[in-house]
Enzyme design. Structure first.
Site, PDB file in Angstrom:
ATOM      1  N   THR A   1      -5.290   4.800 -39.821  1.00 19.79           N
ATOM      2  CA  THR A   1      -5.551   5.571 -41.030  1.00 19.79           C
ATOM      3  C   THR A   1      -6.222   4.704 -42.082  1.00 19.79           C
ATOM      4  O   THR A   1      -6.642   3.571 -41.803  1.00 19.79           O
ATOM      5  CB  THR A   1      -4.251   6.256 -41.529  1.00 19.79           C
ATOM      6  OG1 THR A   1      -4.594   7.158 -42.586  1.00 19.79           O
ATOM      7  CG2 THR A   1      -3.204   5.260 -42.025  1.00 19.79           C
TER       8      THR A   1
ATOM      9  N   LYS B   1     -10.352   3.282 -40.642  1.00 19.62           N
ATOM     10  CA  LYS B   1     -10.899   4.190 -39.617  1.00 19.62           C
ATOM     11  C   LYS B   1     -12.294   3.789 -39.117  1.00 19.62           C
ATOM     12  O   LYS B   1     -12.647   4.064 -37.979  1.00 19.62           O
ATOM     13  CB  LYS B   1     -10.928   5.628 -40.142  1.00 19.62           C
ATOM     14  CG  LYS B   1      -9.554   6.279 -40.205  1.00 19.62           C
ATOM     15  CD  LYS B   1      -9.665   7.747 -40.594  1.00 19.62           C
ATOM     16  CE  LYS B   1      -8.285   8.367 -40.706  1.00 19.62           C
ATOM     17  NZ  LYS B   1      -8.340   9.803 -41.011  1.00 19.62           N
TER      18      LYS B   1
END
Ligand code: NDP
Length: 289
Positions: free
Chosen positions: A68, A72
């Site tokens: 996350t 990413k």
């Protein structure tokens, strides 16, 4: 939930910073329970040293990882392979263990795709307003292009970000028309029925009174909309869509199905819709605290 951990327990986890408020452990540990897998999912807070985290995870036989904010895109450099869809979106949120290292996928776009299927929203041949041009909007516009949208109007606070994203995505999906606009120019949109996806961070808890376009006139033409924010469960954007007679959904199903897609990749199985609905109820309870 206390489960038996033994010599055969497999480990999965989430890499990011911060990760303290993530719902992913709730989702994956629930899925492990209902599918009878000896698997545990934990948050891995990685403040520095992304490369060590990925290589260390592989060396420690970690089965799979989610990725996350803020990693990413940066993570792609440390992977053995990157799925073609994820490469086009320029973001990886799921790592699947292979022989030589991890393969990166983007299940955010798959999550939104399955959520929209369940909600009965078809993007094919449609005119779509996408609000936002950040990381999540990349996955949204990719899905629009792949689904055969007719015309996508990409509205963003910073016009340059919208223009850059339009230019990038047009190269992959030239049959769709792509128009970049500043959010404040929304009144220049054509006067016809459209779908909308709200992909900015405006309206996110605790700023729940905020909305990206605060004019009922904009919402008159919005037939169906998804706000990819899931906290609060009903954003001001969603309320304004409904007040003008449209249907509006939040981003909880997108979150849920991105996790389901990751779990399916790690374990090579399919999660039934019935279990997804039970999981959705569990997440609503979690969010209500
Ligand atoms: P980014 O930071 O990458 O992008 C933020 C976007 O919001 C940009 O387009 C930015 O515009 C815009 N924005 C921020 N503040 C304002 C403002 N005050 N007025 C107008 N526009 C603004 O974030 P992400 O794309 O990663 O995430 C966006 C949202 O999507 C978040 O709320 C996140 O929680 C949600 N999300 C939900 C997921 C799900 O599974 N349901 C998955 C991923 C994200 P600009 O370019 O001008 O800065």
């Amino acid at each position: 939930m206390i489960k038996e951990i033994n010599g055969r327990t497999r480990l999965c986890g989430l890499i990011g910073y911060p990760v303290m408020h993530t719902l992913s452990p709730v989702i994956h540990n629930y899925l492990a329970e209902v599918t009878g897998k000896n698997l545990v999912y934990v948050p891995f807070q990685v403040e520095n040293g992304l490369e060590y985290a990925i290589k260390g995870g592989f060396a420690l036989n970690v089965l799979g990882m989610n990725v996350t904010v803020p990693y990413k895109t940066a993570v792609m450099e440390y992977l053995a392979e990157v799925d073609e869809n994820a490469r086009c979106i320029s973001a990886v949120n799921t790592l699947v263990r292979m022989e030589q290292g991890y393969k990166g996928y983007n299940t955010d776009y798959l999550g939104l795709k399955r959520a929209m299927q369940v909600q009965g929203i078809s993007l094919a041949g449609k005119d779509i307003v996408v609000l936002g041009a950040g990381g999540a909007a990349n996955a949204v516009v990719y899905l629009c292009g792949q689904s055969g949208a007719e015309h996508v109007y990409l509205l963003n606070r910073t016009l340059e970000h919208a223009e850059k994203l339009c230019q990038h995505i047009r190269g992959f999906f030239p049959k769709t028309d792509w128009t970049a606009m500043k959010i404040e120019d929304y009144s220049q949109l054509p006067d016809k029925s459209m779908l909308a996806v709200q992909a900015t961070s405006v309206g996110l808890h605790p700023h729940i009174e905020q909305v990206v376009i605060d004019d009922p006139a904009f919402y008159k033409n919005i037939e169906k909309a998804v706000d990819i924010i899931y906290n609060p469960g009903e954003t001001r954007f969603m309320k304004m869509v409904k007040e003008q007679g449209g249907q509006a959904y939040n981003g909880l199903d997108m979150l849920l199905y991105q996790a389901v897609a990751a779990y399916e990749l790690w374990n090579d199985l399919s999660i039934e819709e019935e279990n997804c609905r039970k999981l959705s109820e569990l997440l609503v309870k979690e969010l209500q605290g």
